[in-house]
Design a protein around this motif. Structure first.
Motif, short mmCIF file in Angstrom:
data_model
loop_
_atom_site.label_atom_id
_atom_site.label_comp_id
_atom_site.label_asym_id
_atom_site.label_seq_id
_atom_site.Cartn_x
_atom_site.Cartn_y
_atom_site.Cartn_z
N GLY A 1 -31.27 -36.84 -8.28
CA GLY A 1 -31.96 -36.01 -7.58
C GLY A 1 -32.67 -37.11 -6.64
N THR B 1 -42.61 -31.44 -9.52
CA THR B 1 -41.28 -31.20 -9.51
C THR B 1 -40.78 -29.91 -8.62
OG1 THR B 1 -41.08 -32.17 -11.51
CG2 THR B 1 -38.89 -30.72 -10.95
N LEU C 1 -37.81 -27.34 -7.44
CA LEU C 1 -36.46 -27.12 -7.80
C LEU C 1 -35.72 -26.21 -6.82
CD1 LEU C 1 -37.49 -26.10 -11.28
CD2 LEU C 1 -36.47 -28.29 -10.72
N ARG D 1 -36.90 -33.80 -6.94
CA ARG D 1 -36.11 -32.80 -6.58
C ARG D 1 -34.60 -33.01 -7.35
NH1 ARG D 1 -35.90 -33.09 -0.48
NH2 ARG D 1 -34.51 -31.31 -0.52
N PRO D 2 -34.75 -32.66 -8.71
CA PRO D 2 -33.43 -32.87 -9.40
C PRO D 2 -32.25 -31.85 -9.18
CG PRO D 2 -34.82 -31.62 -10.65
CD PRO D 2 -35.61 -31.84 -9.41
N TYR E 1 -29.74 -30.21 -10.91
CA TYR E 1 -29.51 -29.87 -12.27
C TYR E 1 -27.90 -29.24 -12.50
CZ TYR E 1 -31.30 -25.64 -9.73
OH TYR E 1 -31.28 -24.78 -9.02
N GLU F 1 -29.89 -26.58 -17.62
CA GLU F 1 -30.53 -27.10 -16.45
C GLU F 1 -31.90 -27.49 -16.92
OE1 GLU F 1 -28.67 -24.30 -17.17
OE2 GLU F 1 -29.27 -22.74 -15.27
N ASP G 1 -31.82 -31.01 -18.02
CA ASP G 1 -31.63 -32.16 -16.86
C ASP G 1 -32.90 -32.12 -16.37
OD1 ASP G 1 -28.90 -32.15 -17.24
OD2 ASP G 1 -28.45 -30.62 -15.60
N ILE G 2 -33.91 -31.27 -16.05
CA ILE G 2 -34.98 -31.49 -15.26
C ILE G 2 -36.10 -32.39 -16.41
CG2 ILE G 2 -36.97 -30.22 -14.48
CD1 ILE G 2 -34.91 -28.14 -13.87
N VAL H 1 -44.86 -28.03 -11.30
CA VAL H 1 -43.38 -27.38 -11.01
C VAL H 1 -43.34 -26.34 -10.01
CG1 VAL H 1 -43.28 -26.08 -13.15
CG2 VAL H 1 -41.16 -26.86 -12.06
#
Length: 519
Positions: free
Chosen positions: A45, A63, A65, A97-98, A100, A122, A125-126, A146
């Motif tokens: 990310g 975060t 997304l 900003r992942p 996922y 997902e 992952d985050i 988020v």
């Protein structure tokens, strides 16, 4: 131009600069970060650093997304109404900003890995990405937020359900919460939902319920700001209402719902994009940074900045002397003036009967009407008044030019002025204007006029400038033209119809004046 190898740019050379203005703006440092996500696979990310970053302390983090779900966040310049890392970095926060599972640019297997098991890869992952940053000591795990749009909002919602105590603030936009209703209402619901949720809801009912956040809303504790466009067909507008209604009825988390009229899945109007960013930042300021309280926010959003009451509270109340509108100059009651921009100083109101009687002691002022506009004035009497006013005060007063009055009206006419449209209660057509004028003409002038300032004030662009009143209504006003002095603007009996080739001439009985002061 340059060569990019193993995460570094070599032999780079600048050929052109596309936006020199960016050189003057604070742009946070950004880097690619990697960690172990779901299935033991490496996930990456983008991490944007706070401005003035200090490695010896931990920082809050938002975060952000991406949507898709097959969208992707790249190590490239990006700034818009869904991702605005510099504005959050200015507030002293990381922006994470992942990419996922399900994201693009990582191969087909990675994109399709979430089919049939939405959220299952997902979300881990985050969360594992957040945990890795917190373990490194750079992120304060007690200060997390988020947000996201579309699939970014879908994951934002699920994160606040599965990890209700992890996030202090959430700002999802245009996200689904009920996959069964999405199947029927989304423009591509059949195609999307059959692909990601195994098949139709009647064949996989339990799966649809299990994967729909709507049925887990009692778990949400995170203050949530929901955005949605009314014409969204990718994530139907009704999804936003289901989301809001659930949180509002359950009552475990503060919630606010902003709908954007006429907008599809992505906001198109600049005013709506700006509103979205402004509201996000206020929500984040309140619940992540603690800079405002909900009491302050409610009070702040009760009125728009350019609402008449807001302007009255911030722009200064009109002056009064001995119970009358106006100020004293050399012992005489004269009109109060306000300066618009840097050049034009005009009367806040039309000249009142009390003010005109200071010039003409025989001017009739029926009891209780001293604050009504002086009217029924011929052009020579209006000019004589401003000449007298200049002599009396030692200042240079005059009638406005037609161009000044037109510009003044265009920028500062208040809503619902005293015109035929006010008396009709709607905006008439050209033919209806003519018929209304005929009916209004049958009534005495006193029945049609109002005291100055009775209708909402006008103001400058974006709610700026001082309060001014009756710019395009109540009585028409004398103005200087190339042909002499002519009555301009609307009155209680007339209105200039923009579609008409010629404007009706205001009757003398509803013509007054407004003064200009030359400095």
């Amino acid at each position: 131009m340059g060569t990019y190898r193993e995460g570094a740019l070599q032999r780079d050379e600048t050929f052109t600069i596309l936006n020199e203005n960016l050189d003057d703006l604070p742009i946070p440092r950004a880097e690619v970060v990697r960690w172990t996500g779901a299935n033991g696979e490496t996930v990456n990310g983008i991490l944007h650093y706070p401005l003035d970053y200090d490695p010896d302390r931990a920082y809050p983090m938002m975060t952000v997304l991406h949507g898709g779900p097959s969208g992707v966040d790249l190590d490239a310049w990006s700034l818009g109404w869904t991702v605005y890392a510099p504005l959050l970095a200015q507030r002293g926060a990381f922006v994470f900003r992942p990419n996922y599972h399900g994201s693009g640019h990582h191969g087909l297997d990675f994109v399709e890995s979430i089919k049939g098991r939405y959220y299952e890869l997902e979300v881990p992952d985050i969360v594992s990405g957040i945990d890795s940053l917190a373990a490194a000591g750079v992120v304060d795990k007690d200060s997390l937020g988020v947000m996201g749009w579309s699939n970014g909002a879908i994951l934002t919602t699920q994160l606040t359900i599965e990890h209700p105590e992890l996030f202090q603030v959430a700002a999802p936009g245009a996200g689904d919460v009920n996959w069964t209703s999405d199947y029927g209402n989304c423009a591509f619901g059949v195609r999307f939902d059959r692909s990601y949720f195994k098949g139709p809801p009647w064949a996989y009912t339990e799966h649809y319920i299990e994967k729909s956040p709507l049925f887990e809303m009692p778990a949400v504790q995170t203050p949530t700001l929901i955005h949605h466009g009314t014409e969204d067909r990718a994530v139907p507008y009704e999804q936003g209402w289901e989301y809001y209604r659930a949180l509002q009825q359950i009552g475990n988390a503060p919630v606010r719902f902003l709908s954007y009229p006429g907008e599809p899945h992505g906001l198109r109007q600049l005013s709506h994009q700006r509103r979205k960013v402004v509201e996000d930042l206020k929500w984040i300021d309140t619940y992540l940074f603690g800079e405002t309280s909900m009491q302050e926010r409610v009070s702040e959003r009760l009125l728009a900045d350019d609402a008449p009451l807001s302007l009255l509270e911030t722009a200064g109340a009109p002056a009064r002397t001995d119970g009358h509108h106006g100020v004293r100059a050399n012992g005489t009651l004269v009109p109060e003036t306000v300066t618009l921009g840097d050049t034009l100083t005009v009367g806040r109101f039309e000249v009142t009967r009390a003010q005109f009687r200071a010039y003409d002691a025989d001017f009739e002022v029926p009891s209780g009407t001293a604050e009504y506009p002086a009217h029924g004035l011929a052009a020579d009497r209006a000019q004589a008044y401003v000449d007298w006013l200049s002599e009396q005060t030692g200042r240079d007063y005059r009638l406005p030019t037609a161009a000044e009055l037109a510009a003044f009206k265009a920028a500062r006419a208040g809503p619902s002025e005293n015109t035929p449209a006010y008396w009709a209660g709607f905006t008439p057509t050209p033919d209806e204007y003519r018929r209304l004028r005929a009916r209004l003409a049958q009534h005495p002038t006193e029945a049609l006029l109002m005291p100055v300032g009775s209708r909402p004030a006008g103001h400058g662009p974006n709610g700026g400038g001082p309060l001014v009143y009756d710019v395009d209504g109540n009585v028409a006003e004398w103005a200087r033209t190339a042909d002499g002095i002519e009555a301009q603007n609307a009155s209680a009996l007339t209105r200039t119809d923009p579609k008409a080739e010629t404007a009706p001439t205001p009757p003398r009985r509803v013509t007054g004046l407004r003064i200009v002061l030359d400095r």
